[in-house]
Motif scaffolding. Structure first.
Motif, mmCIF file in Angstrom:
data_model
loop_
_atom_site.group_PDB
_atom_site.id
_atom_site.type_symbol
_atom_site.label_atom_id
_atom_site.label_comp_id
_atom_site.label_asym_id
_atom_site.label_seq_id
_atom_site.Cartn_x
_atom_site.Cartn_y
_atom_site.Cartn_z
ATOM 1 N N GLU A 105 22.849 33.535 40.652
ATOM 2 C CA GLU A 105 24.173 33.252 41.192
ATOM 3 C C GLU A 105 25.274 33.686 40.219
ATOM 4 O O GLU A 105 26.288 34.256 40.632
ATOM 5 N N LEU A 106 25.079 33.413 38.929
ATOM 6 C CA LEU A 106 26.065 33.839 37.934
ATOM 7 C C LEU A 106 26.231 35.355 37.938
ATOM 8 O O LEU A 106 27.347 35.876 37.863
ATOM 9 N N GLU A 107 25.109 36.060 38.011
ATOM 10 C CA GLU A 107 25.161 37.527 38.013
ATOM 11 C C GLU A 107 25.902 38.052 39.239
ATOM 12 O O GLU A 107 26.766 38.930 39.130
ATOM 13 N N ASP A 108 25.576 37.507 40.411
ATOM 14 C CA ASP A 108 26.215 37.963 41.646
ATOM 15 C C ASP A 108 27.711 37.635 41.663
ATOM 16 O O ASP A 108 28.540 38.465 42.064
ATOM 17 N N LEU A 109 28.051 36.428 41.221
ATOM 18 C CA LEU A 109 29.458 36.015 41.205
ATOM 19 C C LEU A 109 30.267 36.843 40.215
ATOM 20 O O LEU A 109 31.426 37.198 40.483
ATOM 21 N N SER A 110 29.676 37.175 39.079
ATOM 22 C CA SER A 110 30.380 37.946 38.049
ATOM 23 C C SER A 110 30.816 39.311 38.568
ATOM 24 O O SER A 110 31.854 39.845 38.147
ATOM 25 N N LYS A 111 30.031 39.863 39.468
ATOM 26 C CA LYS A 111 30.361 41.174 40.037
ATOM 27 C C LYS A 111 31.528 41.102 41.019
ATOM 28 O O LYS A 111 32.103 42.127 41.368
ATOM 29 N N CYS A 112 31.862 39.881 41.473
ATOM 30 C CA CYS A 112 32.927 39.707 42.465
ATOM 31 C C CYS A 112 34.288 39.427 41.826
ATOM 32 O O CYS A 112 35.282 39.255 42.540
ATOM 33 N N VAL A 113 34.332 39.341 40.501
ATOM 34 C CA VAL A 113 35.562 38.950 39.801
ATOM 35 C C VAL A 113 36.065 40.089 38.940
ATOM 36 O O VAL A 113 35.295 40.734 38.225
ATOM 37 N N ASP A 114 37.361 40.348 39.002
ATOM 38 C CA ASP A 114 38.003 41.299 38.089
ATOM 39 C C ASP A 114 38.395 40.518 36.836
ATOM 40 O O ASP A 114 39.461 39.916 36.759
ATOM 41 N N TRP A 115 37.518 40.509 35.853
ATOM 42 C CA TRP A 115 37.717 39.676 34.672
ATOM 43 C C TRP A 115 38.892 40.121 33.813
ATOM 44 O O TRP A 115 39.362 39.365 32.962
ATOM 45 N N LYS A 116 39.374 41.344 34.030
ATOM 46 C CA LYS A 116 40.505 41.841 33.242
ATOM 47 C C LYS A 116 41.842 41.296 33.741
ATOM 48 O O LYS A 116 42.853 41.381 33.059
ATOM 49 N N ARG A 117 41.828 40.746 34.944
ATOM 50 C CA ARG A 117 43.056 40.188 35.518
ATOM 51 C C ARG A 117 43.263 38.761 35.025
ATOM 52 O O ARG A 117 42.326 37.982 34.929
ATOM 53 N N LYS A 118 44.489 38.431 34.682
ATOM 54 C CA LYS A 118 44.805 37.080 34.217
ATOM 55 C C LYS A 118 44.490 36.068 35.311
ATOM 56 O O LYS A 118 44.714 36.328 36.499
ATOM 57 N N GLU A 119 43.996 34.896 34.904
ATOM 58 C CA GLU A 119 43.595 33.877 35.869
ATOM 59 C C GLU A 119 44.756 33.453 36.766
ATOM 60 O O GLU A 119 44.584 33.244 37.968
ATOM 61 N N GLU A 120 45.957 33.336 36.176
ATOM 62 C CA GLU A 120 47.109 32.878 36.957
ATOM 63 C C GLU A 120 47.545 33.891 38.012
ATOM 64 O O GLU A 120 48.305 33.567 38.929
ATOM 65 N N LYS A 121 47.078 35.131 37.909
ATOM 66 C CA LYS A 121 47.448 36.159 38.879
ATOM 67 C C LYS A 121 46.426 36.297 39.997
ATOM 68 O O LYS A 121 46.601 37.091 40.908
ATOM 69 N N MET A 122 45.368 35.531 39.930
ATOM 70 C CA MET A 122 44.344 35.600 40.968
ATOM 71 C C MET A 122 44.754 34.804 42.197
ATOM 72 O O MET A 122 45.520 33.850 42.106
ATOM 73 N N GLU A 123 44.198 35.204 43.311
ATOM 74 C CA GLU A 123 44.475 34.467 44.547
ATOM 75 C C GLU A 123 43.330 34.668 45.530
ATOM 76 O O GLU A 123 42.491 35.548 45.362
ATOM 77 N N GLY A 124 43.310 33.815 46.550
ATOM 78 C CA GLY A 124 42.356 33.954 47.643
ATOM 79 C C GLY A 124 40.907 33.872 47.231
ATOM 80 O O GLY A 124 40.504 33.027 46.427
ATOM 81 N N LYS A 125 40.093 34.787 47.771
ATOM 82 C CA LYS A 125 38.651 34.745 47.602
ATOM 83 C C LYS A 125 38.238 34.855 46.136
ATOM 84 O O LYS A 125 37.322 34.165 45.682
ATOM 85 N N GLU A 126 38.912 35.723 45.378
ATOM 86 C CA GLU A 126 38.531 35.921 43.978
ATOM 87 C C GLU A 126 38.745 34.640 43.163
ATOM 88 O O GLU A 126 37.935 34.301 42.302
ATOM 89 N N MET A 127 39.822 33.914 43.444
ATOM 90 C CA MET A 127 40.078 32.650 42.763
ATOM 91 C C MET A 127 38.958 31.649 43.091
ATOM 92 O O MET A 127 38.526 30.892 42.225
ATOM 93 N N LYS A 128 38.503 31.667 44.332
ATOM 94 C CA LYS A 128 37.423 30.773 44.747
ATOM 95 C C LYS A 128 36.141 31.115 44.002
ATOM 96 O O LYS A 128 35.404 30.229 43.569
ATOM 97 N N GLU A 129 35.868 32.420 43.815
ATOM 98 C CA GLU A 129 34.666 32.832 43.098
ATOM 99 C C GLU A 129 34.703 32.341 41.649
ATOM 100 O O GLU A 129 33.691 31.863 41.111
#
Length: 295
Positions: A105-129
């Motif tokens: 699950e960690l591996e799959d979820l990690s692929k769904c997140v743009d880790w270079k983007r600041k957390e406060e700028k995330m929204e929607g599905k990516e924030m949920k991930e």
């Protein structure tokens, strides 16, 4: 208490639904999410909940019928009760294979997140991930502290948390804080081998973290406890000749690593800069320093 038990069994009944439509899936997700927030000390009949949650997790492992949040919530409910007995541990470690599932699950979820983007700028599905990653790291804490089954799947889980830490370290302080807390719990569990923590990069990443100029007090504490525990474990002699050779080699390797990274200077700086309101932490830096000097 009677009202609580009725509510609990109603939620569990909804969570067991298997119809494949969006409305039912949402009901199942909400019921599992609610179950995951039931405090671990709440009085619940053990066998019924263990059997039913086991069915939910096993069905998903075969049919993938749950959302990511629903699946994580089922595990969180179960893992919050991980300490309750050998039967629970056997089911979690051997039958449901938590280490394997959590790493996947960690591996799959990690692929769904743009880790270079600041957390406060995330929204929607990516924030949920990101939120679900955080929830997984929290239940992994419970597992690493007291798991008894040492195998390649557990090594893979440790490697998965290391991977999340390295991806999240620049922009997600809360996730990295909980990763370090997990490693502190792991090193205190004598079923987890120190050389595996070294090979998977845990020692390196915590050493790197300690060199940062601004750290939260609880992070400093966890890093120091991590190394203090390692040094204590490496000082414990054994009658098994092969294990004793391994212990001495690990100890030598660890001391060389700490010396190379300037560990003495780092903990001395902690001792000097932590204010008087954290006297316990000052004592910990002193104890860690003494262990390092005398190791």
């Amino acid at each position: 208490m009677r009202v609580f038990n009725i509510s609990f069994h109603c939620l569990l009944k909804i969570a067991l639904k298997k119809e494949e439509n969006e409305e039912v899936q949402k009901e199942v997700e909400m019921s599992l999410l609610a179950l995951s927030h039931i405090q671990f000390y709440s009085s619940i009949d053990k066998e019924p909940y263990l059997n039913e949650i086991k069915k939910i997790i096993e069905y998903h492992q075969e049919h993938y019928n749950l959302t990511r949040l629903a699946y994580q919530s089922a595990w969180k409910f179960l893992m919050d009760r991980y300490y309750e007995g050998n039967n629970s541990k056997w089911v979690i470690e051997n039958e449901l294979c938590f280490a394997r599932e959590a790493a996947k699950e960690l591996e799959d979820l990690s692929k769904c997140v743009d880790w270079k983007r600041k957390e406060e700028k995330m929204e929607g599905k990516e924030m949920k991930e990101v939120h679900i990653v955080n929830r997984w790291i929290n239940v992994i804490n419970n597992y690493l502290e007291c798991c008894t089954l040492w195998n390649e799947e557990l090594v893979g889980l440790i490697g998965g948390v290391v991977n999340v830490f390295r991806q999240a370290k620049d922009n997600y302080k809360n996730i990295t804080k909980w990763c370090i807390f997990s490693f502190r719990g792991a090193v205190q569990n004598k079923n987890i081998e120190i050389d595996s923590l070294q090979k998977e990069g845990v020692v390196d990443l915590i050493s790197e973290k300690m060199k940062q100029s601004t750290l939260q007090v609880e992070v400093i504490w966890d890093c120091l406890e991590f190394f203090l525990t390692i040094l204590k474990r490496l000082k414990e002699k054994t009658d098994d000749k092969a294990e004793e050779v391994k212990r001495k080699a690990n100890k030598k390797k660890m001391l060389e690593k700490l010396e190379e990274d300037g560990y003495e200077d780092v903990i001395t700086s902690f001792h000097e800069t932590i204010d008087c309101f954290h006297q316990q932490l000052k004592e910990l830096t002193k104890n860690t320093f003494d262990y390092f000097v005398n190791a």
